[in-house]
Scaffold this motif. Structure first.
Motif, PDB file in Angstrom:
ATOM      1  N   PRO A 216      61.796 -71.871 -40.075  1.00 60.34           N
ATOM      2  CA  PRO A 216      61.130 -71.012 -39.084  1.00 60.34           C
ATOM      3  C   PRO A 216      61.044 -69.535 -39.491  1.00 60.34           C
ATOM      4  O   PRO A 216      60.056 -68.874 -39.172  1.00 60.34           O
ATOM      5  CB  PRO A 216      61.959 -71.176 -37.817  1.00 60.34           C
ATOM      6  N   ILE A 249      56.268 -70.881 -50.076  1.00 61.93           N
ATOM      7  CA  ILE A 249      56.797 -71.914 -50.989  1.00 61.93           C
ATOM      8  C   ILE A 249      57.948 -72.662 -50.328  1.00 61.93           C
ATOM      9  O   ILE A 249      58.879 -72.033 -49.801  1.00 61.93           O
ATOM     10  CB  ILE A 249      57.301 -71.252 -52.296  1.00 61.93           C
ATOM     11  N   PRO A 257      60.947 -78.485 -41.003  1.00 61.79           N
ATOM     12  CA  PRO A 257      61.441 -79.865 -40.901  1.00 61.79           C
ATOM     13  C   PRO A 257      62.057 -80.223 -39.551  1.00 61.79           C
ATOM     14  O   PRO A 257      62.097 -81.399 -39.190  1.00 61.79           O
ATOM     15  CB  PRO A 257      62.479 -79.958 -42.026  1.00 61.79           C
ATOM     16  N   MET A 258      62.505 -79.201 -38.774  1.00 58.45           N
ATOM     17  CA  MET A 258      63.147 -79.522 -37.487  1.00 58.45           C
ATOM     18  C   MET A 258      62.145 -79.798 -36.363  1.00 58.45           C
ATOM     19  O   MET A 258      62.525 -80.177 -35.270  1.00 58.45           O
ATOM     20  CB  MET A 258      64.136 -78.425 -37.072  1.00 58.45           C
ATOM     21  N   ALA A 316      63.678 -66.542 -47.714  1.00 56.10           N
ATOM     22  CA  ALA A 316      64.167 -67.043 -46.407  1.00 56.10           C
ATOM     23  C   ALA A 316      64.594 -68.494 -46.536  1.00 56.10           C
ATOM     24  O   ALA A 316      63.984 -69.392 -45.956  1.00 56.10           O
ATOM     25  CB  ALA A 316      63.063 -66.889 -45.361  1.00 56.10           C
ATOM     26  N   ALA A 368      72.856 -77.059 -35.096  1.00 54.73           N
ATOM     27  CA  ALA A 368      72.092 -76.209 -36.020  1.00 54.73           C
ATOM     28  C   ALA A 368      72.515 -74.743 -35.847  1.00 54.73           C
ATOM     29  O   ALA A 368      72.952 -74.355 -34.761  1.00 54.73           O
ATOM     30  CB  ALA A 368      70.605 -76.355 -35.724  1.00 54.73           C
ATOM     31  N   ALA A 444      58.307 -71.631 -32.462  1.00 55.49           N
ATOM     32  CA  ALA A 444      58.053 -70.722 -33.591  1.00 55.49           C
ATOM     33  C   ALA A 444      56.640 -70.171 -33.494  1.00 55.49           C
ATOM     34  O   ALA A 444      55.702 -70.892 -33.116  1.00 55.49           O
ATOM     35  CB  ALA A 444      58.254 -71.453 -34.910  1.00 55.49           C
ATOM     36  N   TYR A 477      60.589 -65.575 -24.825  1.00 55.13           N
ATOM     37  CA  TYR A 477      61.380 -64.609 -25.595  1.00 55.13           C
ATOM     38  C   TYR A 477      61.597 -63.325 -24.813  1.00 55.13           C
ATOM     39  O   TYR A 477      62.652 -62.691 -24.928  1.00 55.13           O
ATOM     40  CB  TYR A 477      60.732 -64.336 -26.952  1.00 55.13           C
TER      41      TYR A 477
HETATM   42  P1  NAI Z   1      66.186 -72.892 -42.918  1.00 56.08           P
HETATM   43  O1  NAI Z   1      67.455 -73.367 -43.478  1.00 56.08           O
HETATM   44  O2  NAI Z   1      65.738 -73.427 -41.621  1.00 56.08           O
HETATM   45  O3  NAI Z   1      65.008 -73.171 -43.964  1.00 56.08           O
HETATM   46  C1  NAI Z   1      65.093 -72.783 -45.300  1.00 56.08           C
HETATM   47  C2  NAI Z   1      64.098 -73.581 -46.131  1.00 56.08           C
HETATM   48  O4  NAI Z   1      64.100 -73.073 -47.456  1.00 56.08           O
HETATM   49  C3  NAI Z   1      64.433 -75.049 -46.198  1.00 56.08           C
HETATM   50  O5  NAI Z   1      63.359 -75.795 -45.680  1.00 56.08           O
HETATM   51  C4  NAI Z   1      64.674 -75.302 -47.694  1.00 56.08           C
HETATM   52  O6  NAI Z   1      64.163 -76.539 -48.120  1.00 56.08           O
HETATM   53  C5  NAI Z   1      63.899 -74.154 -48.338  1.00 56.08           C
HETATM   54  N1  NAI Z   1      64.425 -73.808 -49.662  1.00 56.08           N
HETATM   55  C6  NAI Z   1      65.715 -73.666 -50.034  1.00 56.08           C
HETATM   56  N2  NAI Z   1      65.800 -73.311 -51.337  1.00 56.08           N
HETATM   57  C7  NAI Z   1      64.533 -73.227 -51.805  1.00 56.08           C
HETATM   58  C8  NAI Z   1      63.975 -72.898 -53.066  1.00 56.08           C
HETATM   59  N3  NAI Z   1      64.732 -72.574 -54.113  1.00 56.08           N
HETATM   60  N4  NAI Z   1      62.629 -72.902 -53.200  1.00 56.08           N
HETATM   61  C9  NAI Z   1      61.839 -73.210 -52.148  1.00 56.08           C
HETATM   62  N5  NAI Z   1      62.316 -73.519 -50.924  1.00 56.08           N
HETATM   63  C10 NAI Z   1      63.638 -73.533 -50.754  1.00 56.08           C
HETATM   64  O7  NAI Z   1      66.275 -71.288 -42.920  1.00 56.08           O
HETATM   65  P2  NAI Z   1      65.701 -70.207 -41.918  1.00 56.08           P
HETATM   66  O8  NAI Z   1      64.264 -70.402 -41.673  1.00 56.08           O
HETATM   67  O9  NAI Z   1      66.151 -68.913 -42.470  1.00 56.08           O
HETATM   68  O10 NAI Z   1      66.489 -70.495 -40.576  1.00 56.08           O
HETATM   69  C11 NAI Z   1      67.913 -70.380 -40.494  1.00 56.08           C
HETATM   70  C12 NAI Z   1      68.372 -70.872 -39.138  1.00 56.08           C
HETATM   71  O11 NAI Z   1      67.870 -70.010 -38.121  1.00 56.08           O
HETATM   72  C13 NAI Z   1      67.865 -72.272 -38.822  1.00 56.08           C
HETATM   73  O12 NAI Z   1      68.835 -72.991 -38.131  1.00 56.08           O
HETATM   74  C14 NAI Z   1      66.692 -72.019 -37.906  1.00 56.08           C
HETATM   75  O13 NAI Z   1      66.505 -73.079 -36.987  1.00 56.08           O
HETATM   76  C15 NAI Z   1      67.092 -70.729 -37.192  1.00 56.08           C
HETATM   77  N6  NAI Z   1      65.869 -70.002 -36.859  1.00 56.08           N
HETATM   78  C16 NAI Z   1      65.179 -70.400 -35.759  1.00 56.08           C
HETATM   79  C17 NAI Z   1      63.980 -69.798 -35.431  1.00 56.08           C
HETATM   80  C18 NAI Z   1      63.220 -70.286 -34.246  1.00 56.08           C
HETATM   81  O14 NAI Z   1      63.723 -71.119 -33.519  1.00 56.08           O
HETATM   82  N7  NAI Z   1      62.029 -69.787 -34.018  1.00 56.08           N
HETATM   83  C19 NAI Z   1      63.445 -68.688 -36.229  1.00 56.08           C
HETATM   84  C20 NAI Z   1      64.231 -68.378 -37.395  1.00 56.08           C
HETATM   85  C21 NAI Z   1      65.402 -69.020 -37.674  1.00 56.08           C
END
Ligand code: NAI
Ligand code: FAD
Length: 507
Positions: A216, A249, A257-258, A316, A368, A444, A477
């Motif tokens: 996200p 990317i 994925p969630m 990210a 999560a 999101a 929000y």
């Molecule tokens: P995330 O862990 O959800 O996603 C990171 C993504 O980066 C993964 O899909 C992974 O496959 C990919 N990745 C990892 N290494 C990589 C590489 N070397 N090259 C390309 N891709 C790669 O991280 P995110 O988005 O920072 O979120 C962290 C947490 O915060 C999560 O639990 C998320 O649900 C929460 N969050 C929720 C939001 C919402 O509800 N709107 C907004 C932002 C974050």
């Protein structure tokens, strides 16, 4: 006519009621009541962090029961869901920050706050080492804080998986400073691309904005960035219209994925319309100051390496454990198999300890790492600690009454009855249920005034995406913002950016 009169009166009255509510909110914020002094004879309850978990605990905690000390390098709470909007100036950063001093000052009993980083936790001596790592340091900048009860709520840091060059060359998106940095760099890339005699390859590189991670954070940022370009930058600098490019990317076969399959497809098709390129099954392996090197897996499973020049790189890819948490885990034998943070039990007690609790992204409770989870955990701990304090007070009353029972033999029947009532109350209070997380859904923003939402409602799940969902996203929000002040400022920012456009100045 009568109908319109009623409608007019209703509108009039609700406007007055709304204005009165707002005025009261502002008055209350500006005029906190006098506080009780903190009581050093009570138990030292130390809270590490000023994020979602810590602030939600603080908000509901009866601070008069403990000597509460909050320690964090950040003297404010940050409303992270609107952080991606700060990178482009849709929302100004101060609108989503709430000073911790304002939060602590509104508590009944005073709370101490130290702006410092916890660098070491000693569970045997029950001591925390803290370090003031801000620019201005006094004669004392490193010291120890003893605790009786400790809540670790320090969140997580950015995962880089040790990939070479990521730390040195990427922008992250976790803190206010990150968003400011990104905002500055976007315009720096644009202005440098339009510099006299810039070569076409260099223009192409500078205007290539790469986002790594299709979770996200990455998706919301990519959407906000494309909006900024389409709605503002393009108008003022039309000559770069066909050269600005956003690429997202993701290592997995799809983004977000969630979310449900339907919303993943909706997001991917919206990105296509917005001209954001999504590269799935592409894992970044190396970063230099101008290029990203990634391994692409073709549908037939064949892997090839590709190199992409970039101007701005936003990383990210999720969370990693903070050093202070890693260090604490290494001191507790029961934590030896935990990898993603402090393993906690159903009461959020850190396994292998008696007086340390953990919440949010640094705790592993089977959920999560989200703000929703952290804030529910914080609220649970507040209930738990309030109850523990009440039951301790009742226990000491029972003790006093039992002593009286021996002394005042004449009143013994009345005292015994009182003890029985206290014991009943104690049993009720002590019946605390374990922590239970209630998932409200996931949302999101995906750009061009569209959002996706998987919402749990009336025991059902609804997957929805589009313009109406975007309005729902905004109102949800807004209601979740910390204070009335935050809400008003965010609304003003939205109106401001809609009316005048976003500011393209570099600072
Ligand atoms: P995330 O862990 O959800 O996603 C990171 C993504 O980066 C993964 O899909 C992974 O496959 C990919 N990745 C990892 N290494 C990589 C590489 N070397 N090259 C390309 N891709 C790669 O991280 P995110 O988005 O920072 O979120 C962290 C947490 O915060 C999560 O639990 C998320 O649900 C929460 N969050 C929720 C939001 C919402 O509800 N709107 C907004 C932002 C974050
Ligand atoms: P944080 O909120 O990160 O707070 C950690 C606190 O600890 C901070 O105050 C920090 O300064 C302090 N700290 C750090 N190190 C130390 C130390 N050594 N000693 C003392 N204090 C320390 N989740 C959602 O549910 N919905 C969303 O829409 C959403 N959007 C997000 C958008 C972005 C851009 C990001 C990055 C995250 C988003 N999240 C969202 C995830 C959510 O922000 C986190 O899950 C949440 O912040 C976790 O809360 P926390 O209290 O564990 O940590």
């Amino acid at each position: 006519f009568r109908y319109f009169t009623y409608l007019w009166r209703l509108t009039y009255l609700s406007t007055i009621a709304g204005a009165a509510y707002l005025a009261y909110g502002v008055y209350e914020l500006r005029h906190p009541d006098d506080q009780f002094e903190s009581d050093p004879t009570k138990k030292n309850l130390v809270i590490l962090g000023t994020g979602w978990g810590a602030v939600s605990l603080l908000k509901k905690l009866d601070t008069e029961n403990y000597n509460v000390i909050v320690i964090s390098p950040r003297n404010y709470f940050l409303f992270t869901p609107l952080l991606p909007s700060c990178t482009t100036g849709t929302v100004e950063h101060r609108s989503i920050m709430e000073p911790i001093r304002s939060i602590t000052r509104h508590k009944k009993a005073a709370v101490k706050f130290y702006e410092a980083e916890a660098t070491n936790i000693d569970p045997d001596r029950k001591i925390i080492l803290i370090d003031d790592n801000s620019d201005i340091k006094g004669a004392s900048s490193k010291t120890e804080v003893p605790y009786d009860m400790l809540v670790v709520s320090v969140g997580a840091e950015n995962a880089t998986f040790g990939i070479p060059g990521v730390k040195e060359h990427s922008c992250f998106l976790k803190e206010i400073g990150d968003a400011q940095n990104i905002r500055k760099r976007i315009m720096d890339c644009v202005e440098t691309a339009t510099f006299k005699d810039q070569s076409p390859e260099e223009v192409k590189r500078l205007l290539h904005m790469v986002v790594v991670g299709g979770g996200p954070t990455g998706v919301e940022f990519a959407g906000e960035l494309q909006d900024f370009f389409d709605q503002d930058i393009k108008k003022w600098i039309p000559e770069i219209s066909d050269k600005f490019k956003v690429t997202l990317i993701e290592a997995l076969p799809n983004v977000l994925p969630m979310f449900s399959k339907q919303l993943i497809e909706y997001t991917e098709s919206t990105f296509k319309e917005e001209k954001i390129t999504i590269m799935t099954k592409t894992a970044v392996k190396k970063v230099t100051d101008t290029t990203v090197e990634a391994e692409v897996t073709a549908p037939d499973g064949k892997k090839t390496m590709t190199t992409m020049p970039y101007g701005l790189l936003v990383w990210a890819t999720g969370n990693a454990v903070r050093p202070v948490v890693k260090d604490l885990m290494s001191k507790i034998p029961a934590q030896k198999d935990s990898r993603r943070g402090l393993a906690v039990n159903e009461y959020l007690v850190v396994q292998g300890t008696k007086d340390i609790w953990a919440t949010g992204d640094c705790a592993v409770a089977g959920y999560a790492p989200t703000a929703q989870v952290a804030s529910q955990e914080g609220a649970f701990l507040a209930r738990l600690f309030n109850t523990m304090a009440k039951s301790e007070a009742i226990e000491s009353q029972i003790y006093d009454l039992s002593s009286n029972l021996n002394v005042k033999a004449g009143d013994s029947a009345a005292v015994a009855k009182e003890i029985e009532a206290h014991e009943r109350q104690l049993r009720r209070i002590k019946d605390i249920k374990p922590f239970h997380y209630t998932h409200q859904g996931s949302m999101a923003y995906i750009g061009s005034e569209r959002a996706v939402a998987d919402v749990s409602w009336l025991n059902g799940n609804f997957a929805t995406g589009g313009g109406l969902t975007y309005l729902f996203w905004r109102s949800a929000y807004l209601s979740m913002c910390f204070s009335t002040r935050n809400r008003v400022l965010v609304v003003i920012d939205w109106l401001k950016s809609k009316t005048f456009g976003r500011d393209v100045s570099r600072e």
